[in-house]
Design a protein around this motif. Sequence first.
Motif, short mmCIF file in Angstrom:
data_model
loop_
_atom_site.label_atom_id
_atom_site.label_comp_id
_atom_site.label_asym_id
_atom_site.label_seq_id
_atom_site.Cartn_x
_atom_site.Cartn_y
_atom_site.Cartn_z
N TYR A 195 -10.28 102.11 -139.76
CA TYR A 195 -10.05 103.54 -139.51
C TYR A 195 -9.23 103.73 -138.24
CZ TYR A 195 -11.03 108.46 -138.61
OH TYR A 195 -10.91 109.79 -138.35
N LEU A 196 -9.55 102.98 -137.20
CA LEU A 196 -8.81 103.11 -135.94
C LEU A 196 -7.39 102.56 -136.08
CD1 LEU A 196 -11.62 102.06 -133.40
CD2 LEU A 196 -10.75 104.35 -133.86
N LYS A 197 -7.21 101.50 -136.86
CA LYS A 197 -5.87 100.96 -137.06
C LYS A 197 -4.97 101.94 -137.79
CE LYS A 197 -6.87 96.00 -136.98
NZ LYS A 197 -6.89 94.74 -137.77
N ARG A 198 -5.51 102.62 -138.78
CA ARG A 198 -4.71 103.58 -139.55
C ARG A 198 -4.28 104.78 -138.71
NH1 ARG A 198 -6.48 104.64 -145.79
NH2 ARG A 198 -6.38 102.49 -146.55
N ASN A 199 -5.16 105.25 -137.86
CA ASN A 199 -4.86 106.47 -137.09
C ASN A 199 -4.17 106.18 -135.77
OD1 ASN A 199 -6.16 108.63 -138.81
ND2 ASN A 199 -7.91 107.27 -138.49
N GLY A 200 -4.27 104.98 -135.29
CA GLY A 200 -3.53 104.58 -134.10
C GLY A 200 -4.10 105.14 -132.80
N ILE A 201 -3.33 104.97 -131.72
CA ILE A 201 -3.76 105.39 -130.39
C ILE A 201 -3.77 106.91 -130.24
CG2 ILE A 201 -1.47 105.39 -129.34
CD1 ILE A 201 -2.78 104.05 -126.88
N ALA A 202 -3.05 107.61 -131.10
CA ALA A 202 -3.03 109.08 -131.03
C ALA A 202 -4.42 109.65 -131.23
CB ALA A 202 -2.07 109.63 -132.06
N LEU A 203 -5.23 108.96 -132.06
CA LEU A 203 -6.60 109.42 -132.27
C LEU A 203 -7.42 109.37 -130.99
CD1 LEU A 203 -8.91 110.28 -134.17
CD2 LEU A 203 -9.31 107.85 -134.63
N MET A 204 -7.17 108.33 -130.16
CA MET A 204 -7.88 108.20 -128.88
C MET A 204 -7.55 109.37 -127.96
SD MET A 204 -9.65 105.55 -129.31
CE MET A 204 -9.71 104.05 -130.30
N TYR A 205 -6.27 109.74 -127.90
CA TYR A 205 -5.87 110.87 -127.06
C TYR A 205 -6.47 112.18 -127.57
CZ TYR A 205 -2.45 108.02 -124.57
OH TYR A 205 -1.86 107.07 -123.78
N PHE A 206 -6.54 112.31 -128.89
CA PHE A 206 -7.11 113.52 -129.46
C PHE A 206 -8.61 113.63 -129.13
CE2 PHE A 206 -9.31 115.67 -132.98
CZ PHE A 206 -8.72 116.91 -132.90
N ILE A 207 -9.34 112.53 -129.28
CA ILE A 207 -10.77 112.54 -128.95
C ILE A 207 -10.98 112.81 -127.46
CG2 ILE A 207 -12.86 111.12 -128.86
CD1 ILE A 207 -11.85 109.70 -131.39
N TYR A 208 -10.14 112.20 -126.62
CA TYR A 208 -10.25 112.43 -125.18
C TYR A 208 -10.04 113.89 -124.83
CZ TYR A 208 -8.74 112.67 -120.34
OH TYR A 208 -8.59 113.04 -119.03
N SER A 209 -9.00 114.51 -125.40
CA SER A 209 -8.71 115.92 -125.08
C SER A 209 -9.81 116.84 -125.58
CB SER A 209 -7.36 116.32 -125.67
OG SER A 209 -7.39 116.19 -127.09
N VAL A 210 -10.39 116.50 -126.75
CA VAL A 210 -11.43 117.35 -127.30
C VAL A 210 -12.71 117.27 -126.48
CG1 VAL A 210 -12.95 117.65 -129.31
CG2 VAL A 210 -10.49 117.33 -129.64
N LEU A 211 -13.02 116.10 -125.92
CA LEU A 211 -14.25 115.91 -125.14
C LEU A 211 -14.05 116.25 -123.67
CD1 LEU A 211 -15.64 112.60 -126.71
CD2 LEU A 211 -16.34 114.95 -127.18
N ALA A 212 -13.01 115.69 -123.06
CA ALA A 212 -12.81 115.84 -121.61
C ALA A 212 -12.41 117.26 -121.24
CB ALA A 212 -11.75 114.86 -121.12
N GLY A 213 -11.67 117.94 -122.11
CA GLY A 213 -11.24 119.30 -121.79
C GLY A 213 -12.40 120.25 -121.59
N PRO A 214 -13.26 120.43 -122.59
CA PRO A 214 -14.39 121.36 -122.40
C PRO A 214 -15.37 120.92 -121.32
CG PRO A 214 -13.99 120.95 -124.73
CD PRO A 214 -13.15 119.98 -123.98
N LEU A 215 -15.66 119.62 -121.24
CA LEU A 215 -16.61 119.15 -120.24
C LEU A 215 -16.09 119.39 -118.82
CD1 LEU A 215 -17.85 115.80 -121.84
CD2 LEU A 215 -19.08 117.96 -121.68
N GLY A 216 -14.81 119.13 -118.60
CA GLY A 216 -14.22 119.37 -117.28
C GLY A 216 -14.22 120.85 -116.92
N CYS A 217 -13.93 121.70 -117.90
CA CYS A 217 -13.93 123.14 -117.64
C CYS A 217 -15.33 123.64 -117.31
CB CYS A 217 -13.38 123.88 -118.85
SG CYS A 217 -11.60 123.68 -119.10
N VAL A 218 -16.34 123.13 -118.02
CA VAL A 218 -17.72 123.53 -117.74
C VAL A 218 -18.12 123.10 -116.33
CG1 VAL A 218 -20.12 123.13 -118.37
CG2 VAL A 218 -18.43 123.59 -120.15
#
Length: 235
Positions: free
Chosen positions: A121-144
């Motif tokens: 699953y990670l090979k198919r989606n590539g490193i872009a998936l990592m950036y997407f997960i980071y932005s989805v998690l780090a963005g709200p947590l940092g704002c809070v």
Amino acid sequence: MLNILSYRSTTNSICKLQIVYRSLIKTAKYRNSVVCRSLNSSSKSAFETKNTRECSKQFVDVININTNVQNNVMLYKNTTSTVFIKLVFFGWGFCNIMLALMTFNPKYISTWFEDLTWTEYLKRNGIALMYFIYSVLAGPLGCVALYIFNHRIIKYIILHKGGKDVSIVINHLFKNVDTITLPLEKVKTTMARDRMKNYLPLKIQGRKFFYLVDGHGKFFNEQLFDYTVGKAKIW
């Protein structure tokens, strides 16, 4: 015969002189010890008197503090601007939203329902998936985290007329100020004001986390602050 008599008289004189010398030494030692004891007792008495006077003065100062104020009294004011925290908050949120939009791909969802291992699953989606997960998690947590930190910085502390209630004005990201008015018994500090370095933690009963009194702010009435808001309480 004369020699013998003169020798005896000389010997007797020497013995008498030795007795007198010894008595003088004993007297001198006794006087010195008495003088030392008197000096020690007088210095000790002076030290105790000084401490007693200082304690009495502090006790009188505490008694003379009138907490029953006739008008509203501002105890503390923090003029430090929080514009930087607001800029970081909105900038952090904006950057993470843009990163999530740029790295999102519909195949993240479609491949999720396929019979794939985590590695495939990670090979198919590539490193872009990592950036997407980071932005989805780090963005709200940092704002809070930024919101909570900014909301816990105290701007004003005002003691109300009568000295029974206090208003704590705190910063807010989406409005100018936020005011909390409550009885004085529900506020306490974790340490003395003169022991704080950068911030003085302030606890409000019934609310999570601490509020922060910035050391760069100004205390308008230090003794009144220490005996009201700054007075430690046990809940």
